[in-house]
Structure formats: C-alpha cells, structure tokens
Scaffold this active site. Structure first.
Site, PDB file in Angstrom:
ATOM      1  N   ARG A 109      -9.442 -21.231 -12.800  1.00 17.04           N
ATOM      2  CA  ARG A 109      -8.905 -20.551 -13.765  1.00 17.04           C
ATOM      3  C   ARG A 109      -9.304 -20.939 -15.018  1.00 17.04           C
ATOM      4  NH1 ARG A 109      -3.066 -24.442 -14.474  1.00 17.04           N
ATOM      5  NH2 ARG A 109      -4.343 -26.377 -14.820  1.00 17.04           N
ATOM      6  N   ASN A 147      -1.794 -20.144 -21.775  1.00 18.64           N
ATOM      7  CA  ASN A 147      -1.341 -21.384 -21.246  1.00 18.64           C
ATOM      8  C   ASN A 147      -2.338 -22.439 -21.697  1.00 18.64           C
ATOM      9  OD1 ASN A 147       0.564 -22.730 -19.523  1.00 18.64           O
ATOM     10  ND2 ASN A 147      -1.325 -23.287 -18.341  1.00 18.64           N
ATOM     11  N   GLU A 148      -1.950 -23.421 -22.560  1.00 17.91           N
ATOM     12  CA  GLU A 148      -2.822 -24.575 -22.701  1.00 17.91           C
ATOM     13  C   GLU A 148      -4.223 -24.187 -23.109  1.00 17.91           C
ATOM     14  OE1 GLU A 148      -2.866 -27.507 -19.359  1.00 17.91           O
ATOM     15  OE2 GLU A 148      -1.119 -28.204 -20.068  1.00 17.91           O
ATOM     16  N   GLU A 151       6.248 -28.588 -20.331  1.00 19.66           N
ATOM     17  CA  GLU A 151       5.972 -29.152 -19.039  1.00 19.66           C
ATOM     18  C   GLU A 151       5.660 -30.793 -19.099  1.00 19.66           C
ATOM     19  OE1 GLU A 151       2.125 -27.940 -17.456  1.00 19.66           O
ATOM     20  OE2 GLU A 151       2.349 -25.949 -18.134  1.00 19.66           O
ATOM     21  N   TRP A 168      -4.252 -34.461 -10.664  1.00 21.96           N
ATOM     22  CA  TRP A 168      -5.387 -34.586 -11.326  1.00 21.96           C
ATOM     23  C   TRP A 168      -6.166 -35.715 -11.889  1.00 21.96           C
ATOM     24  CZ3 TRP A 168      -4.064 -35.716 -16.101  1.00 21.96           C
ATOM     25  CH2 TRP A 168      -3.021 -35.387 -16.747  1.00 21.96           C
ATOM     26  N   GLU A 201      -2.837 -27.347  -6.732  1.00 19.44           N
ATOM     27  CA  GLU A 201      -1.791 -28.135  -6.966  1.00 19.44           C
ATOM     28  C   GLU A 201      -0.840 -28.537  -5.853  1.00 19.44           C
ATOM     29  OE1 GLU A 201      -2.296 -27.864 -11.864  1.00 19.44           O
ATOM     30  OE2 GLU A 201      -1.068 -26.215 -10.768  1.00 19.44           O
ATOM     31  N   LYS A 202      -1.149 -28.256  -4.731  1.00 18.35           N
ATOM     32  CA  LYS A 202      -0.217 -28.311  -3.671  1.00 18.35           C
ATOM     33  C   LYS A 202       0.356 -29.847  -3.637  1.00 18.35           C
ATOM     34  CE  LYS A 202      -3.710 -28.623  -0.001  1.00 18.35           C
ATOM     35  NZ  LYS A 202      -4.661 -27.948  -0.942  1.00 18.35           N
ATOM     36  N   HIS A 257       0.850 -31.659  -6.381  1.00 18.36           N
ATOM     37  CA  HIS A 257       1.663 -32.015  -7.481  1.00 18.36           C
ATOM     38  C   HIS A 257       2.939 -31.887  -7.325  1.00 18.36           C
ATOM     39  CE1 HIS A 257       2.631 -31.550 -11.932  1.00 18.36           C
ATOM     40  NE2 HIS A 257       1.322 -31.707 -12.237  1.00 18.36           N
TER      41      HIS A 257
HETATM   42  C1  GLA Z   1      -1.087 -28.048 -16.832  1.00 26.31           C
HETATM   43  C2  GLA Z   1      -0.864 -26.787 -16.688  1.00 26.31           C
HETATM   44  C3  GLA Z   1      -0.117 -26.295 -15.357  1.00 26.31           C
HETATM   45  C4  GLA Z   1      -0.373 -27.361 -14.391  1.00 26.31           C
HETATM   46  C5  GLA Z   1      -0.209 -28.788 -14.801  1.00 26.31           C
HETATM   47  C6  GLA Z   1      -0.356 -29.737 -13.663  1.00 26.31           C
HETATM   48  O1  GLA Z   1       0.054 -28.647 -17.656  1.00 26.31           O
HETATM   49  O2  GLA Z   1      -0.703 -26.051 -17.762  1.00 26.31           O
HETATM   50  O3  GLA Z   1      -0.479 -25.071 -15.067  1.00 26.31           O
HETATM   51  O4  GLA Z   1      -1.858 -27.189 -13.971  1.00 26.31           O
HETATM   52  O5  GLA Z   1      -1.173 -28.933 -15.899  1.00 26.31           O
HETATM   53  O6  GLA Z   1      -0.102 -31.069 -14.295  1.00 26.31           O
END
Ligand code: GLA
Length: 680
Positions: free
Chosen positions: A118, A156-157, A314, A322, A362-363, A365
C-alpha cells in the site's frame, strides 16, 4: 482547526464516538447484515469506511463503481451508525502503477518500489495528485448529502510508508521547494554550509535529494529533505482538503496522524489543516510500561489541537501484527487503554479494525470482532466498553487543563538523530519519554506542544531535548522565564539553529543567559557507563563541563574521579533566577527515581500540583466541563488502591464521600462533588 467541529459531531452521536475501520469489501454481502447487528449490540456509533477501497471504487482508469459503497452507506444509516468516509487515496490500485511507472517511489539507494502492498506512490508525483484528486472529487460529490456521513477522512496516515522519495520527479520538486526557501543558490550554499567538503553548488541541476553517497551526507541537506518530504505530503493533504471544503462545506474533515509512531511528518503542521485532531496510537509491546507511552501520545494529540478534545481514530483491541513480538492485551488492558485516551481528552474511541481479516497482511492483527466471533474475551470486552462509553457521554467536550507544557518538535527530532552527532545514543523519544515518565509518575499532566506555541498560560515549561531551535522559538522560552515562568532544560538543547549550524560562544547558545551557565565541552559516556552524582544517585548517557555564570549548582558529578565520570566535581544540575522566573539545567540523564525527585522539586517551586494524590501505578487525570469536573483514576497496578475523591463514579454508579477504592486493573471516573478542585 475548527473548535466546534468535534463537539458538533459528538452531539450528533449523542456521546463519545465508538467504532473502528470497517472494510466490508473484504467480506461477502451476508456478513454485512451480521456486522451491523453486532455493531448495534456493541454500541458502535461511528465507523470509518473506504480507507483502502480505491481498487473497488475505480476498478479501471476513469471507471467508477459505487454500488458497493452505496449499499454499505445505506445499511449503516438504516442501523443508526454514522460514517467517517475516507477519500480512499491511500493505496493506488495496480493499474495505476502500470499506467504511471514514474509515480512509483524510489529509495535513497535507487531502487524503484512496486505495487503489491500500500501507499506505493511518490508524494511529488503529479500523476498521483491528479488521480487522487479525481477520486476524491467523485467520492465527495456522490456522498456529500448522504445522511450517514458525519466526517471526511483524508487519506490514511500520510507518509507512513512512502514519505521519502528520491526519484527524478522528487529531485525537481525538492529544488523548487529549496528555491522558495532560499531564493537563490547563495542562500542555499550558506544554509547548507557547502564550503565544507567542497560541496558548493553552482547550478540548480547539481542539487539533489540526499541519495546514497560515499560518506556522511550534508546534515542540512538531510534536514531540509525531511522538511520538504513532510511539506510534499502536506500539499497532497491540502489538495484533498480543498476539494472537500469546496464540495462539502459544513462536514468536518480530519486525517489520522501518527503521533510518535513515526517521525516522518510534522504532526503540528498537519493538525492545523484539519478541523480537529485525530490520531492512531499503538502500544510498543517491548515496553513494559507501554501505558505511559500511550499517555504521552495522548497528551501530544491534545497539544497538537491546542488543548481541545480530539478523536482516537485507531488503536488495537489486543495484539498488532507489525512488531517483532506482538503481545496480546491481558483482560482489562484494552479498557484501561481506551479510557486513558478519554481521560486525556479523546472524545472518540475507534479501532483498527471492526472485523478481523481472514486474508492479507493484517490477518493476525486484532479487531473488535475477532476470528473466533462473539464467544471471545475481546468481544465481551468490546461490548462492555460500549456500555462504559455510554455512561461517560456527559464527559465529551470537557477539557484537560494543564499547568505544564513539554516542548516537542519534529524538526528537533530529525536533527538529533542525524549521523555524526556527539553520541548515537541520543534518541529523541527516549529523552522525551524519560522526563515525561517522571511527570506521569508524579500524577502531573502536561501538554506536549510546539516550541512556538503561546506558553503564557503555563506555570512550567519542560524542555527534555531540543538540540535544534529557531531564534524565535528560543526567544519565546527566554521571554516566558523572564516574565516569571519556570523552565527546566535538558542537555544538548539549544545548541544549533534552524539550519543545524552550531550556536557559537559556548553552549547552549540559545539558552545560555537564561540558564546562567556556559558549557565548555561535551563528555558523552560510553555505552552502559554510569556516573555518580553528589547526592549518591546515578546518571548515564551524557556529561558535560558546565561553568556556572550566575546559576547555583544543585547537584554535581561526584568529586571522586573513580565514580564521578569525565568531569568530577562539576555541576550536573543547576538553578538560575532569570528575570522574574526560574530556569533549571540538567546536564546528564539521571536515573528514573532521581529525575522524578528533581522534577518534583521543580514542580513544587513552580506551584504545579498533581490531579490527585495517587499510589504508584495509578493514573489520575482531570477533565473540566462547564458544569462539572471528572477525575479519571486508572489503576495499572496489581493492587486495590484507595484515592481521596468525592463524587459519583459514572462507571459503577457508586458514590464516594472522601475516598474511592479502585480495584486492581480497574478504572473509575468520578464526577466530582462541590467546587472544582484547584489542582489540575
Ligand atoms: C495503521 C493503519 C491501519 C492498520 C494499522 C495496524 O494504523 O492506518 O490501516 O494498518 O496500522 O496497526
């Protein structure tokens, strides 16, 4: 920033926001029905939709398919769940990189990355900016009047994975940015100190981003590249914000900032371009006191918004996927974590993500609804927390008011961790955390704020580490003390200017007069080396030769050369009356107890008090509303504790007349009786 935006949002939700990222595109249609039923059961009132949906919404260039999202929006609305709708620009689909190979990011070593994860795009790519802008426009036009929509979620971030690009397009954009900053090459040569090592530039074409090179790359070139990269992403943010504001006025916008998770973008600059601050916060599993790191991030989120309430966009219900070892949360830990954010000003508690993925990166997570479904520890805790947050509805909008500011600056973070400094052990977050932790354990709340902020409302300003400081920011701190404020400054602060040029005439150039000292030379310690101070405590990492120039010596390095380190008998901590105020200097890293003792004295002299007298391991923070004050007591310890307080516990309904018992691992939120206490 728009001070009322979050208040209006939480009024519309009728309380504190609760929910998470919702990615229905990963699941068949029949699962969505179960999703909304369970969301209602858990008390979810807000979900973030569409963050990684670009490939669904625009499956081929210029072809938009909104059927899926239409259905999801309608379904959520029918179930009373509001939507924070993403602009979906965080992960360009594979077709985009085949069409625009020049938009893929290039590392400092010259490796061009490819899609398959991504955020694989160059922040300076015009092709990306155009494609993301078009997508944003289409989404905003389609959903701006949808009744479920309450908030726009830009990207996003920003920069989490792709902040620094070294491609030719980025190089040209970097040159443009430098032209804006310095005007001509003379200004650039001066700022970058290119007289050193024969680096003088005679033509703009010679100026490059700091690509891999033979020896230490020019530090100011590196520093400017950090600044440029953050600004390039900010440009993309502004572009999306302009579209949203033009097409959907009245609906607030935000983006999820990284607080201390990453140092790549200047959070303060992005915060200013949002209607309110929202952040992502994850525990560091290797940190035995990760809840203190959580508090630090929360106090930074509040500081980025000038003290206003903010949204926790979040965090995790349990383990992430991770870190090297992804430690799951123990029973009750998620609740303490979530409520600690609320204690420190969050008016929303959202997670990544609603339903745990079956496939993909992220399965493993955690999520609100785990692989095991509803018969799980996490689900039971999620539904219980939903009830807790309902009980706390009246807390929304109340403010955490602090007497202490701790100066935090991404520029100083970038500068400190450059190559070729006096010690590679100078890690910005470690230095900040040590001081923050001392304050945390004293029960004193602080705002983490930019050095250029208005400091006049504070009694005490802490500067654990600020090697780089501009003249204006240095003048602001000097003026704060001269006007009667108290400040404490850590070693190696104020030593370079905004170009990373050393301030001459003895360190720390920016604060020498204010501190009443002059540092002749630095004596960093070897790894694991410690020294003794005159009170018998120990210190590590750093010592220096401090000459008092008006300051009194509070503590010295032990006079005995066998344990006093490289500068035995010389000052380690000083105190100086400057103007109407007082300034302290700490020339080493004292061990935790000693630093706590020192900051306790600094706070006492400054008239700073704790939110409540609490035993070790208990967190106490107060939020002040127009009609009531709320004392949050979070017991991280394995013991039941008793804390002096009077009022009603909104979580248990119990009333307390003079003392409240908070069980091991439990939380109490006391709506306090009587006049609000004077302490913060
Ligand atoms: C970030 C991203 C999310 C996800 C989380 C996992 O915060 O914004 O999409 O990947 O990490 O902790």
């Amino acid at each position: 920033m728009n001070d009322n935006a979050l208040e209006q949002l939480s009024d519309r939700l009728g309380g504190i926001a609760y929910g998470g990222d919702y990615n229905p595109e990963q699941w068949p249609r029949e699962v969505w029905e179960e999703d909304v039923r369970l969301m209602r059961e858990a008390g979810v009132n807000l979900v973030t939709v569409g963050v990684f949906s670009w490939a669904f919404l625009e499956p081929s260039p210029g072809t938009y398919e909104f059927g899926l999202l239409d259905e999801v929006m309608d379904l959520l609305h029918a179930n009373g769940i509001a939507v924070d709708l993403a602009t979906a620009t965080a992960s360009p689909p594979p077709w985009f990189s085949l069409r625009h190979p020049e938009a893929l990011p290039v590392t400092a070593d010259g490796v061009r990355l490819t899609h398959g994860s991504r955020q694989t795009f160059c922040p300076s790519s015009p092709a990306y900016a155009e494609a993301a802008g078009r997508l944003t426009e289409r989404i905003v036009e389609r959903y701006r009047d949808h009744p479920a929509l309450v908030l726009w979620h830009l990207h996003n971030e920003w920069g989490n994975h792709n902040a620094h690009c070294f491609c030719d397009i980025s190089a040209e954009a970097f040159r443009d940015w430098l032209r804006q900053r310095y005007g001509g090459l003379d200004g650039l040569n001066e700022a970058w100190g290119t007289a050193f090592w024969s680096q003088r530039y005679g033509d703009w074409a010679e100026v490059m981003p700091p690509r891999a090179t033979a020896a230490v790359a020019n530090p100011t070139q590196q520093l400017d590249h950090w600044r440029f990269s953050s600004d390039a992403l900010l440009g993309l943010h502004r572009r999306e914000a302009e579209i949203v504001r033009r097409l959907s006025p009245g609906v607030p916008l935000t983006t999820n900032l990284l607080v201390t998770l990453e140092k790549k973008v200047d959070g303060f600059a992005f915060a200013e371009e949002c209607d309110f601050v929202s952040v992502d916060q994850y525990l560091t599993a290797a940190d035995p006191e990760a809840h203190i790191g959580l508090s630090l991030d929360a106090d930074l989120a509040r500081g980025m918004g000038g003290g206003a309430p903010w949204l926790l966009m979040e965090h995790s219900t349990s383990a992430v996927n991770w870190q090297p070892r992804n430690v799951a949360k123990t029973p009750g830990q998620m609740r303490r974590n979530s409520l600690a954010h609320v204690a420190r000003g969050a008016d929303g508690v959202l997670y990544f993500q609603w339903r745990q993925s079956r496939a993909g990166a992220e399965k493993w997570h955690s999520a609100m609804l785990p692989h095991g479904g509803t018969d799980t520890k996490t689900w039971r805790e999620v539904t219980a927390l939903g009830r807790d947050l309902k009980a706390l509805a009246e807390v929304r909008g109340a403010r955490v008011v602090s007497d202490v500011a701790l100066l935090f600056d991404w520029n100083a973070w970038w500068a400190l961790e450059m190559d070729a400094t006096p010690s590679r052990d100078l890690r910005y977050l470690d230095l900040v955390r040590a001081w923050y932790e001392a304050l945390w354990s004293l029960g004193v709340t602080c705002d983490l704020v930019h050095p250029g902020s208005d400091l006049s409302g504070y009694r005490l300003v802490l500067v654990p580490s600020l090697s780089l400081t501009s003249d204006a920011d240095a003048a602001a701190l000097n003026g704060f003390v001269a006007d009667g404020g108290h400040a404490a400054v850590g070693f190696f602060s104020g030593v370079v200017d905004e170009h990373d040029h050393v301030r001459l005439g003895g360190h720390p150039g920016a604060y020498r007069d204010m501190l009443g000292i002059r540092v002749d030379e630095f004596f960093p310690l070897r790894e694991s080396e410690t020294v003794r101070l005159s009170d018998g405590s120990r210190a590590s990492l750093w010592t220096e030769l401090v000459e008092p120039r008006g300051a009194e010596t509070v503590l010295s390095f032990a006079a005995d050369p066998s344990c006093g380190g490289p500068v035995p008998g010389h000052p380690a901590v000083t105190r100086h009356g400057h103007g109407d105020g007082v300034s302290w200097y700490v020339a080493t890293r004292p061990e935790a107890d000693a630093l706590r003792g020192l900051l306790a004295r600094v706070c006492r002299e400054a008239g700073v008090t704790a939110a409540a007298e609490v035993p070790a391991g208990v967190e106490a923070v107060r939020r002040r509303g127009p009609d009531a004050t709320y004392l949050f007591l979070i017991n991280h310890s394995p013991r039941d504790v008793s804390v002096p307080a009077a009022g009603t516990d909104l979580l248990s309904g119990a009333t307390a007349d003079g003392g409240v018992v908070v069980r091991a691992g439990d939380v109490a939120v006391i709506r306090e009786h009587g006049a609000p206490p004077a302490g913060r």
